[in-house]
Design an enzyme around this catalytic site. Structure first.
Site, mmCIF file in Angstrom:
data_model
loop_
_atom_site.group_PDB
_atom_site.id
_atom_site.type_symbol
_atom_site.label_atom_id
_atom_site.label_comp_id
_atom_site.label_asym_id
_atom_site.label_seq_id
_atom_site.Cartn_x
_atom_site.Cartn_y
_atom_site.Cartn_z
ATOM 1 N N CYS A 1 6.708 -11.580 6.696
ATOM 2 C CA CYS A 1 5.818 -10.742 7.511
ATOM 3 C C CYS A 1 6.299 -10.742 8.956
ATOM 4 C CB CYS A 1 4.390 -11.246 7.428
ATOM 5 S SG CYS A 1 3.746 -11.306 5.740
ATOM 6 N N CYS B 1 4.265 -12.770 11.662
ATOM 7 C CA CYS B 1 3.861 -14.150 11.345
ATOM 8 C C CYS B 1 3.838 -15.012 12.598
ATOM 9 C CB CYS B 1 4.824 -14.745 10.328
ATOM 10 S SG CYS B 1 4.413 -16.449 9.872
ATOM 11 N N CYS C 1 7.888 -20.185 3.677
ATOM 12 C CA CYS C 1 7.203 -19.077 3.030
ATOM 13 C C CYS C 1 8.220 -18.197 2.310
ATOM 14 C CB CYS C 1 6.423 -18.251 4.057
ATOM 15 S SG CYS C 1 5.366 -16.970 3.331
#
Length: 344
Positions: free
Chosen positions: A70, A73, A66
């Site tokens: 975040c 996650c 990714c």
């Protein structure tokens, strides 16, 4: 290809020995206790065979990579592996033959691999060749181009964009960003493309300590998605919690009461679909990058054998899937855009 065949061969041999050892364990345990556990184990297997789990809705996380970071996650970049396209298609066909009606492609970020061409070809295959009623993607939206919609939009029923806040500073704090790019600018751009190319839009939000007191009512009503999935921040050992995890999500966790406060604040939003930790944990059929079902019942992700090695019926026995909770959380809904009767 040679390495892939070797992996399959080793996995199959391992599976044979594991099953044989399991039966032997049943027999010896029963003999020691004066009971016939071998027979009991056989009856359990027979019951599972008579009432097999049907993979009606499957989430295929074909990549873990990714471009966002975040902090909460729960499916992190622990590997960079992605199956070859034809292998992935083989697995999807097996799932369709076992009763799959809906496939959701996720990650990681699905549009990162091969600039979205890989997921585009899978979307086209599932809709055009397998003729699945519903094909969807979950994305952060940062890598999607209008050209992708022009090429593959016709085959996609639902595009879910992750958006945890309508405040850029909060998104930066969470890690829902890449450099100086505006996550919200991307979101509104994709909203317009979804309408233009007739793709149903869905919003996914993870409610955590940095956004649980936010009021998103006005923005969600403006976007008007077909569904707004609201998740309570969830800890998964080995992913966002524990010594081997790539994220430390403990600081993002909120209480059930704080989650409920957020839901109460948005009670007027008709498309809101809430998912607490209890509803989330075991109510999804999750396939990882190797096409293994992931069992989350123990608060971690325990993989089955790959469906490419042992088939769907055998692998799904180790998925930990709670079908009753799947139905309770509203997992079955009108998920084909042809049936939504949307005004584009």
């Amino acid at each position: 290809m040679t390495l892939l065949l070797l992996r399959r061969f080793i996995s199959t041999i391992y599976c044979i020995f594991e099953i044989a050892f399991s039966k032997l364990t049943y027999w010896t345990t029963g003999a020691c206790k004066g009971t016939n556990s071998f027979v009991a184990g056989d009856k359990l297997d027979q019951n599972k065979d008579q009432n097999p789990t049907i993979p009606t809705s499957v989430n295929y996380h074909f990549t873990r990579k990714c471009n966002y970071r975040c902090g909460f996650c729960f499916h992190t970049a622990k590997t960079s592996f992605v199956l070859p396209l034809e292998e992935a298609k083989t697995g999807l066909k097996l799932l369709k033959e076992s009763g799959m009606e809906k496939i959701n492609f996720s990650g990681g970020e699905p549009f990162l691999h091969n600039k979205g061409e890989f997921v585009g070809k899978l979307v086209q295959y599932c809709k055009q060749d397998l003729q699945l009623p519903s094909v969807s993607i979950v994305s952060n939206g940062s890598m999607i181009k209008e050209e992708w919609f022009q090429k593959y939009g016709i085959y996609l029923d639902i595009l879910a964009i992750s958006c945890d806040s309508f405040d850029e500073a909060t998104n930066q704090l969470i890690g829902r960003t890449q450099g100086r790019k505006s996550h919200l600018d991307n979101l509104f751009k994709i909203c317009s493309w979804c309408k233009e190319y007739k793709v149903a839009l869905k919003i996914n939000s993870v409610i955590n300590i940095f956004n649980y007191d936010e009021d998103m009512t006005q923005q969600i009503n403006l976007i008007n998605p077909v569904r707004w999935k609201v998740f309570q921040c969830l800890l998964i050992d080995g992913e966002n919690a524990g010594e081997t995890a790539l994220r430390e999500a403990e600081r993002f966790v909120i209480s059930d009461q704080q989650f409920q406060e957020f839901l109460d604040r948005h009670s007027s939003v008709s498309c809101l679909v809430p998912e607490s930790n209890e509803k989330m944990r075991n109510s999804y059929l999750i396939l990882d990058e190797y096409m293994r079902f992931l069992d989350c019942r123990e608060g971690r992700k325990d993989p089955s054998k790959s469906i490419l090695d042992v088939g769907v019926k055998e692998a799904i026995r180790f998925s930990g899937f709670d079908e009753k909770m799947f139905l309770k959380r509203g997992g079955k809904y009108v998920w084909s855009k042809a049936d939504m009767k949307l005004e584009w």
